[in-house]
Scaffold this motif. Structure first.
Motif, mmCIF file in Angstrom:
data_model
loop_
_atom_site.group_PDB
_atom_site.id
_atom_site.type_symbol
_atom_site.label_atom_id
_atom_site.label_comp_id
_atom_site.label_asym_id
_atom_site.label_seq_id
_atom_site.Cartn_x
_atom_site.Cartn_y
_atom_site.Cartn_z
ATOM 1 N N PHE A 27 0.766 -1.188 -0.034
ATOM 2 C CA PHE A 27 0.138 -0.091 0.000
ATOM 3 C C PHE A 27 0.708 1.290 -0.128
ATOM 4 C CE2 PHE A 27 -2.894 -3.108 1.802
ATOM 5 C CZ PHE A 27 -3.732 -3.294 1.051
ATOM 6 N N THR A 28 2.122 1.033 0.342
ATOM 7 C CA THR A 28 2.864 2.437 0.550
ATOM 8 C C THR A 28 2.942 3.106 -0.959
ATOM 9 O OG1 THR A 28 4.177 1.347 1.989
ATOM 10 C CG2 THR A 28 5.269 3.153 0.896
ATOM 11 N N ALA A 29 3.061 2.681 -2.116
ATOM 12 C CA ALA A 29 3.178 3.374 -3.161
ATOM 13 C C ALA A 29 1.980 4.118 -3.635
ATOM 14 C CB ALA A 29 3.734 2.413 -4.417
ATOM 15 N N ILE A 30 0.671 3.275 -3.467
ATOM 16 C CA ILE A 30 -0.467 3.999 -3.753
ATOM 17 C C ILE A 30 -0.903 5.076 -2.696
ATOM 18 C CG2 ILE A 30 -2.960 3.483 -3.796
ATOM 19 C CD1 ILE A 30 -2.212 0.417 -4.250
ATOM 20 N N VAL A 31 -0.677 5.052 -1.331
ATOM 21 C CA VAL A 31 -0.741 5.890 -0.546
ATOM 22 C C VAL A 31 0.115 7.214 -0.719
ATOM 23 C CG1 VAL A 31 -1.068 6.465 1.919
ATOM 24 C CG2 VAL A 31 -2.054 4.345 1.094
ATOM 25 N N THR A 32 1.260 6.823 -0.887
ATOM 26 C CA THR A 32 2.310 8.051 -1.124
ATOM 27 C C THR A 32 1.758 8.811 -2.466
ATOM 28 O OG1 THR A 32 4.029 6.737 -0.064
ATOM 29 C CG2 THR A 32 4.825 8.418 -1.538
ATOM 30 N N SER A 33 1.569 8.132 -3.385
ATOM 31 C CA SER A 33 1.133 8.770 -4.682
ATOM 32 C C SER A 33 -0.045 9.730 -4.153
ATOM 33 C CB SER A 33 0.695 7.868 -5.665
ATOM 34 O OG SER A 33 0.158 8.473 -6.823
ATOM 35 N N PHE A 34 -1.247 9.336 -3.524
ATOM 36 C CA PHE A 34 -2.436 10.061 -3.161
ATOM 37 C C PHE A 34 -1.782 11.375 -2.208
ATOM 38 C CE2 PHE A 34 -5.641 10.745 -0.008
ATOM 39 C CZ PHE A 34 -6.840 10.973 -0.840
ATOM 40 N N THR A 35 -1.037 10.891 -1.246
ATOM 41 C CA THR A 35 -0.813 12.053 -0.456
ATOM 42 C C THR A 35 0.139 13.160 -0.931
ATOM 43 O OG1 THR A 35 0.894 10.690 0.556
ATOM 44 C CG2 THR A 35 -1.049 10.680 1.768
ATOM 45 N N GLU A 36 1.119 12.557 -1.873
ATOM 46 C CA GLU A 36 2.012 13.524 -2.501
ATOM 47 C C GLU A 36 1.155 14.356 -3.594
ATOM 48 O OE1 GLU A 36 5.389 14.484 -2.118
ATOM 49 O OE2 GLU A 36 5.416 13.265 -0.447
ATOM 50 N N GLY A 37 0.340 13.603 -4.356
ATOM 51 C CA GLY A 37 -0.661 14.313 -5.603
ATOM 52 C C GLY A 37 -1.494 15.120 -5.070
ATOM 53 N N LEU A 38 -2.251 14.673 -4.015
ATOM 54 C CA LEU A 38 -3.362 15.291 -3.720
ATOM 55 C C LEU A 38 -3.456 16.246 -2.427
ATOM 56 C CD1 LEU A 38 -5.989 12.678 -4.939
ATOM 57 C CD2 LEU A 38 -5.303 14.755 -6.159
ATOM 58 N N ILE A 39 -3.186 15.437 -1.485
ATOM 59 C CA ILE A 39 -2.916 16.171 -0.027
ATOM 60 C C ILE A 39 -1.954 17.343 0.078
ATOM 61 C CG2 ILE A 39 -2.783 15.719 2.463
ATOM 62 C CD1 ILE A 39 -5.316 14.699 1.086
ATOM 63 N N LYS A 40 -0.522 16.852 -0.262
ATOM 64 C CA LYS A 40 0.326 18.002 -0.139
ATOM 65 C C LYS A 40 0.184 19.183 -0.684
ATOM 66 C CE LYS A 40 5.484 18.154 0.377
ATOM 67 N NZ LYS A 40 6.789 17.404 0.274
ATOM 68 N N PRO A 41 -0.187 19.302 -1.895
ATOM 69 C CA PRO A 41 -0.526 20.280 -2.645
ATOM 70 C C PRO A 41 -1.606 21.419 -2.067
ATOM 71 C CG PRO A 41 -0.469 18.650 -4.416
ATOM 72 C CD PRO A 41 -0.496 17.994 -3.148
ATOM 73 N N LEU A 42 -2.356 20.740 -1.321
ATOM 74 C CA LEU A 42 -3.562 21.569 -0.621
ATOM 75 C C LEU A 42 -2.862 22.027 0.664
ATOM 76 C CD1 LEU A 42 -6.510 18.998 -0.605
ATOM 77 C CD2 LEU A 42 -6.272 21.214 -2.039
ATOM 78 N N ILE A 43 -2.028 21.047 1.401
ATOM 79 C CA ILE A 43 -1.330 21.613 2.413
ATOM 80 C C ILE A 43 -0.377 22.874 2.094
ATOM 81 C CG2 ILE A 43 0.525 21.278 4.278
ATOM 82 C CD1 ILE A 43 -0.714 18.228 4.302
ATOM 83 N N ASN A 44 0.280 22.758 1.027
ATOM 84 C CA ASN A 44 1.288 23.828 0.677
ATOM 85 C C ASN A 44 0.681 24.936 0.254
ATOM 86 O OD1 ASN A 44 3.355 21.954 1.004
ATOM 87 N ND2 ASN A 44 3.674 21.540 -1.324
ATOM 88 N N ALA A 45 -0.760 24.689 -0.126
ATOM 89 C CA ALA A 45 -1.354 26.111 -0.336
ATOM 90 C C ALA A 45 -1.701 26.908 0.775
ATOM 91 C CB ALA A 45 -2.711 25.754 -1.051
ATOM 92 N N MET A 46 -1.593 26.417 2.176
ATOM 93 C CA MET A 46 -2.094 26.986 3.325
ATOM 94 C C MET A 46 -0.909 27.991 3.701
ATOM 95 S SD MET A 46 -4.490 24.370 5.496
ATOM 96 C CE MET A 46 -3.062 22.898 5.517
ATOM 97 N N GLY A 47 0.268 27.646 3.059
ATOM 98 C CA GLY A 47 1.463 28.336 3.880
ATOM 99 C C GLY A 47 2.614 28.424 3.032
ATOM 100 N N GLY A 48 3.645 28.907 3.257
ATOM 101 C CA GLY A 48 4.973 29.266 2.813
ATOM 102 C C GLY A 48 5.155 30.482 1.917
ATOM 103 N N SER A 49 6.026 31.023 1.829
ATOM 104 C CA SER A 49 6.209 32.261 1.184
ATOM 105 C C SER A 49 6.375 32.037 -0.355
ATOM 106 C CB SER A 49 7.596 33.090 1.476
ATOM 107 O OG SER A 49 8.636 32.150 1.540
ATOM 108 N N GLU A 50 6.996 30.759 -0.830
ATOM 109 C CA GLU A 50 7.029 30.313 -2.242
ATOM 110 C C GLU A 50 6.132 28.992 -2.295
ATOM 111 O OE1 GLU A 50 10.939 30.032 -3.366
ATOM 112 O OE2 GLU A 50 11.774 31.765 -2.603
ATOM 113 N N ALA A 51 5.725 28.723 -3.343
ATOM 114 C CA ALA A 51 4.893 27.712 -3.785
ATOM 115 C C ALA A 51 5.429 26.357 -3.633
ATOM 116 C CB ALA A 51 4.486 27.702 -5.089
ATOM 117 N N GLY A 52 6.720 26.287 -3.493
ATOM 118 C CA GLY A 52 7.734 24.944 -3.610
ATOM 119 C C GLY A 52 7.990 24.978 -2.224
#
Length: 133
Positions: A27-52
């Motif tokens: 399950f690691t590959a599937i869940v990592t892909s889900f969190t990296e592709g969908l969840i992390k961009p949402l978290i990154n949108a909440m903060g940080g001075s640069e998008a990266g």
């Protein structure tokens, strides 16, 4: 043959080992892909001075090596919780229900050798020992 396999699966720590292997690989590959592709961009949108950079901040401004990345920590926690939930509901819970049925007597447990089988095995071992002496 299938009864023997079923007895093997229900013995000892085989189920625990299977759970560990599944958590580590399947399950690691599937869940990592889900969190990296969908969840992390949402978290990154909440903060940080640069998008990266994502959700976090630099301890020393201008020094990117001092960036505290809270987004990655949150992402890893979500990743772990999703993997643990899938393993629990797909593997652990069904095995527990099967073990409860066995305790109530609704389903036969692993076959124990009969007295005659044990005596025959002892006889064979004694004959082997006498043949070697």
């Amino acid at each position: 043959m299938l009864k023997g396999f079923k007895d093997f699966i229900m013995r000892g720590n085989v189920v625990d080992l299977a759970v560990a292997v599944v958590i580590g690989t399947a399950f690691t590959a599937i869940v990592t892909s889900f969190t990296e592709g969908l969840i992390k961009p949402l978290i990154n949108a909440m903060g940080g001075s640069e998008a990266g950079q994502g959700l976090g901040f630099n301890i020393l401004s201008g020094n990117d090596s001092t960036f505290l990345d809270f987004g990655s920590v949150i992402n890893a926690a979500i990743n772990f919780l999703l993997i643990a939930a899938v393993v629990y509901f797909v593997i652990v819970l069904p095995v527990q229900k099967l073990q409860q049925r066995r305790k109530r007597g609704e389903e036969a447990g692993p076959a124990a050798p009969t007295d005659i089988e044990l005596l025959a095995e002892i006889r064979d071992l004694l004959q082997q020992q006498q043949g070697r002496s």
